[in-house]
Motif scaffolding. Structure first.
Motif, PDB file in Angstrom:
ATOM      1  N   ILE A  69       2.314   0.063  -0.422  1.00  0.00           N
ATOM      2  CA  ILE A  69       1.963   1.468  -0.667  1.00  0.00           C
ATOM      3  C   ILE A  69       3.130   2.207  -1.313  1.00  0.00           C
ATOM      4  O   ILE A  69       2.959   2.986  -2.256  1.00  0.00           O
ATOM      5  CB  ILE A  69       1.529   2.152   0.647  1.00  0.00           C
ATOM      6  CG1 ILE A  69       0.196   1.581   1.117  1.00  0.00           C
ATOM      7  CG2 ILE A  69       1.426   3.664   0.473  1.00  0.00           C
ATOM      8  CD1 ILE A  69      -0.211   2.004   2.512  1.00  0.00           C
ATOM      9  N   SER A  70       4.336   1.946  -0.839  1.00  0.00           N
ATOM     10  CA  SER A  70       5.517   2.618  -1.370  1.00  0.00           C
ATOM     11  C   SER A  70       5.803   2.209  -2.816  1.00  0.00           C
ATOM     12  O   SER A  70       6.207   3.042  -3.627  1.00  0.00           O
ATOM     13  CB  SER A  70       6.733   2.312  -0.501  1.00  0.00           C
ATOM     14  OG  SER A  70       6.548   2.826   0.783  1.00  0.00           O
ATOM     15  N   VAL A  71       5.612   0.949  -3.123  1.00  0.00           N
ATOM     16  CA  VAL A  71       5.824   0.482  -4.503  1.00  0.00           C
ATOM     17  C   VAL A  71       4.801   1.124  -5.430  1.00  0.00           C
ATOM     18  O   VAL A  71       5.139   1.537  -6.551  1.00  0.00           O
ATOM     19  CB  VAL A  71       5.787  -1.062  -4.581  1.00  0.00           C
ATOM     20  CG1 VAL A  71       5.698  -1.543  -6.009  1.00  0.00           C
ATOM     21  CG2 VAL A  71       7.021  -1.646  -3.910  1.00  0.00           C
ATOM     22  N   ILE A  72       3.575   1.238  -4.983  1.00  0.00           N
ATOM     23  CA  ILE A  72       2.553   1.925  -5.791  1.00  0.00           C
ATOM     24  C   ILE A  72       2.967   3.375  -6.024  1.00  0.00           C
ATOM     25  O   ILE A  72       2.853   3.892  -7.137  1.00  0.00           O
ATOM     26  CB  ILE A  72       1.167   1.832  -5.107  1.00  0.00           C
ATOM     27  CG1 ILE A  72       0.656   0.395  -5.162  1.00  0.00           C
ATOM     28  CG2 ILE A  72       0.163   2.784  -5.776  1.00  0.00           C
ATOM     29  CD1 ILE A  72      -0.578   0.141  -4.320  1.00  0.00           C
ATOM     30  N   GLY A  73       3.475   4.044  -4.983  1.00  0.00           N
ATOM     31  CA  GLY A  73       3.961   5.414  -5.131  1.00  0.00           C
ATOM     32  C   GLY A  73       5.128   5.503  -6.092  1.00  0.00           C
ATOM     33  O   GLY A  73       5.190   6.407  -6.938  1.00  0.00           O
TER      34      GLY A  73
END
Length: 123
Positions: A69-73
Motif C-alpha cells: 500500500i505504501s509503495v502504491i502511495g
C-alpha cells in the motif's frame, strides 16, 4: 517461553498505512518487514523457545500488505509531481485550483501570488 516482538511490527505497519498518502509510509513498512523477518529467523532457529511464532507470521503478512500500500502511495506521489515541468507550473496549477473554490478569499490567495513572485513565475 519467550515471545517475539509482534507489537513493533504491527505499530510500524499501521504507521506505514497511515502515511502512505504522502509517500513516507514506505520507510515504516520496510522497517516493520525487516523486524518481522529477523524475528522469524530467530523463531525458525528454535521454535520451542517462542510461544507466538504464528502471530509473528501474521505480523509479517500485515507488514507486507503495508509495504504494498505504501509503495502504491509513493508511486502516486511521484507520478503527481512528475506531471509538472517546473515549480512555476505547479504553482499555476495550485492557484487555478484555489481560484475555482468559491470559499477561498483573495486574502487567502495572496500568499500563493507572493510565492509565484518569489519563484519568478509569470502568471
Amino acid at each position: 517461553m519467550q515471545k517475539l516482538n509482534t507489537t513493533a511490527v504491527y505499530i510500524l505497519s499501521v504507521v506505514g498505512i497511515l502515511c502512505c498518502c504522502i509517500g513516507l509510509g514506505t520507510i515504516a513498512a520496510i522497517i516493520a518487514l525487516i523486524i518481522a523477518i529477523n524475528q522469524l529467523k530467530k523463531y525458525e532457529a528454535d521454535p520451542s523457545l517462542y510461544s507466538n511464532g504464528k502471530a509473528m507470521k501474521n505480523a509479517k503478512v500485515v507488514a507486507i500488505i503495508s509495504l504494498i500500500i505504501s509503495v502504491i502511495g509513493l508511486i502516486s506521489v511521484i507520478a503527481f509531481f512528475a506531471q509538472f515541468n517546473d515549480t512555476c507550473e505547479f504553482i499555476e496549477w495550485y492557484i487555478d485550483l484555489a481560484e475555482q473554490n468559491p470559499d477561498v478569499t483573495q486574502e487567502q490567495l495572496q500568499p500563493l501570488y507572493d510565492w509565484a513572485d518569489q519563484e519568478g513565475c509569470a502568471l
